[in-house]
Design an enzyme around this catalytic site. Sequence first.
Site, PDB file in Angstrom:
ATOM      1  N   GLY A  11       0.850  -1.201   0.000  1.00 15.49           N
ATOM      2  CA  GLY A  11       0.000   0.000   0.000  1.00 15.49           C
ATOM      3  C   GLY A  11       0.881   1.245   0.000  1.00 15.49           C
ATOM      4  NE  ARG A  72      -2.043  -4.438  -0.722  1.00 13.96           N
ATOM      5  CZ  ARG A  72      -1.606  -3.718   0.307  1.00 13.96           C
ATOM      6  NH1 ARG A  72      -0.508  -4.045   0.922  1.00 13.96           N
ATOM      7  NH2 ARG A  72      -2.287  -2.667   0.715  1.00 13.96           N
ATOM      8  CG  ASP A 103       4.788  -6.553   8.260  1.00 19.43           C
ATOM      9  OD1 ASP A 103       4.020  -6.280   7.304  1.00 19.43           O
ATOM     10  OD2 ASP A 103       4.396  -7.037   9.334  1.00 19.43           O
ATOM     11  CB  THR A 125       3.158   0.716   5.958  1.00 15.21           C
ATOM     12  OG1 THR A 125       1.783   0.553   6.388  1.00 15.21           O
ATOM     13  CG2 THR A 125       4.035   0.484   7.173  1.00 15.21           C
ATOM     14  CG  ASP A 127      -1.404   0.030   7.952  1.00 13.61           C
ATOM     15  OD1 ASP A 127      -2.186   0.950   7.665  1.00 13.61           O
ATOM     16  OD2 ASP A 127      -1.374  -1.056   7.346  1.00 13.61           O
ATOM     17  CG  ASP A 129       1.634  -2.503  10.139  1.00 15.24           C
ATOM     18  OD1 ASP A 129       2.525  -1.817   9.578  1.00 15.24           O
ATOM     19  OD2 ASP A 129       0.911  -3.295   9.513  1.00 15.24           O
ATOM     20  NE  ARG A 171      -2.480  -4.509   5.945  1.00 18.72           N
ATOM     21  CZ  ARG A 171      -2.827  -4.927   4.726  1.00 18.72           C
ATOM     22  NH1 ARG A 171      -3.462  -6.052   4.582  1.00 18.72           N
ATOM     23  NH2 ARG A 171      -2.526  -4.214   3.666  1.00 18.72           N
TER      24      ARG A 171
HETATM   25  O1  F6P Z   1      -1.366  -1.207   4.669  1.00 22.04           O
HETATM   26  C1  F6P Z   1      -1.887   0.018   4.272  1.00 22.04           C
HETATM   27  C2  F6P Z   1      -3.354  -0.075   4.057  1.00 22.04           C
HETATM   28  O2  F6P Z   1      -3.807   1.190   3.597  1.00 22.04           O
HETATM   29  C3  F6P Z   1      -4.183  -0.545   5.249  1.00 22.04           C
HETATM   30  O3  F6P Z   1      -4.401   0.488   6.191  1.00 22.04           O
HETATM   31  C4  F6P Z   1      -5.425  -1.041   4.581  1.00 22.04           C
HETATM   32  O4  F6P Z   1      -6.081  -2.014   5.372  1.00 22.04           O
HETATM   33  C5  F6P Z   1      -4.900  -1.632   3.309  1.00 22.04           C
HETATM   34  O5  F6P Z   1      -3.647  -1.019   3.048  1.00 22.04           O
HETATM   35  C6  F6P Z   1      -5.754  -1.450   2.082  1.00 22.04           C
HETATM   36  O6  F6P Z   1      -5.161  -2.165   1.057  1.00 22.04           O
HETATM   37  P1  F6P Z   1      -5.518  -2.019  -0.484  1.00 22.04           P
HETATM   38  O7  F6P Z   1      -4.732  -0.868  -1.032  1.00 22.04           O
HETATM   39  O8  F6P Z   1      -5.051  -3.299  -1.089  1.00 22.04           O
HETATM   40  O9  F6P Z   1      -6.992  -1.797  -0.576  1.00 22.04           O
END
Ligand code: F6P
Length: 320
Positions: A11, A72, A103, A125, A127, A129, A171
């Site tokens: 992300g 991803r 991570d 990120t 998050d 996290d 997340r």
């Molecule tokens: O990891 C970053 C994040 O924005 C999270 O906060 C969220 O749950 C997720 O990515 C959303 O992912 P995607 O971009 O695949 O919808």
Amino acid sequence: MKKIAVLTSGGDTPVMNAAIYSVVRMAKSKKMDVMGIIRGYSGLINGDLAELLPEQVEYISNQGGTILKSARCLEMLTDEGKQKAVQTLKDFGIEGLIVIGGDGSFKGARALTHMGVPAIGLPGTIDNDIAYTDYTLGFDTAVNTAAQEIAKIRTTMLSHDRICVVEIMGRHCGDMALHAGVAAEADFIIVPEVEFDLDQICEEIMARTARGRETSIIALSEGAGNSQEVAEYIKEKTGRDMKHVVLGYTQRGGEPTVFDRILAMKTGARAVELLARGIGGRVVGVRNNEIIDDDIDEALAMQLKFNYKLYEQYQAMTNY
Ligand code: F6P
């Protein structure tokens, strides 16, 4: 090293471009060439990369998104994918790699290091996290955005005597909801790290209503529940006019804060300095205001620590 590469993965965050700027400019100062890999590990596996010149990164550090694009990549989890990635790096004469991502992306960097390509991770990120660093790159901007959005939502809720559940990204990590909730004076903060009882929250809402406090903002971390379901539950129990808002991708965009930009500049510089000394298999971050780097295996094994102290202090401030 004479030639290194950089990619952004997972992300995106609003400060990835500032990190790219830092890597490219610092590398140039050390007479190293930098290749920019497009769409994270997918570009690495498929050979989608080109040289990144210092002039190409000029004035990008205040722009959200990533000029390298992000993705991803499930193929990077396979042995075949990892071998293709190593082959691309060999084909292009790349001696070291900087991975800007979360991570999951660090696991790719670790695998490449173990396969002989020194890789360095930058914690990209929103998050927050990642356990080894106090802050990830993008967290501060995302929290600022969320706090500003909550403040906007509050004014209209006040005008209409409504209650709103605001769903905040993160997340499985409640850091963003906690920090944005505290900064914006949310009336309730719900995070996955702390057990909560919705019936008790309903009782408190009714008690607030009886005291003439018609409006409440509930900052809900996405890892703790779904805002629509929570709003519907509270409405059924209390009969109050409930709304819900999912902040979603607004938190991943916009202009990065100065704090985030400086952090990206400092950590990007450290990553290049490490590669210039021939060191890989490290992750760069910040602890107690110091830029640090840790062994990637050790860093990935660390446990996240939630800031219970801040959560409890804020609970004390809101329960009067
Ligand atoms: O990891 C970053 C994040 O924005 C999270 O906060 C969220 O749950 C997720 O990515 C959303 O992912 P995607 O971009 O695949 O919808």
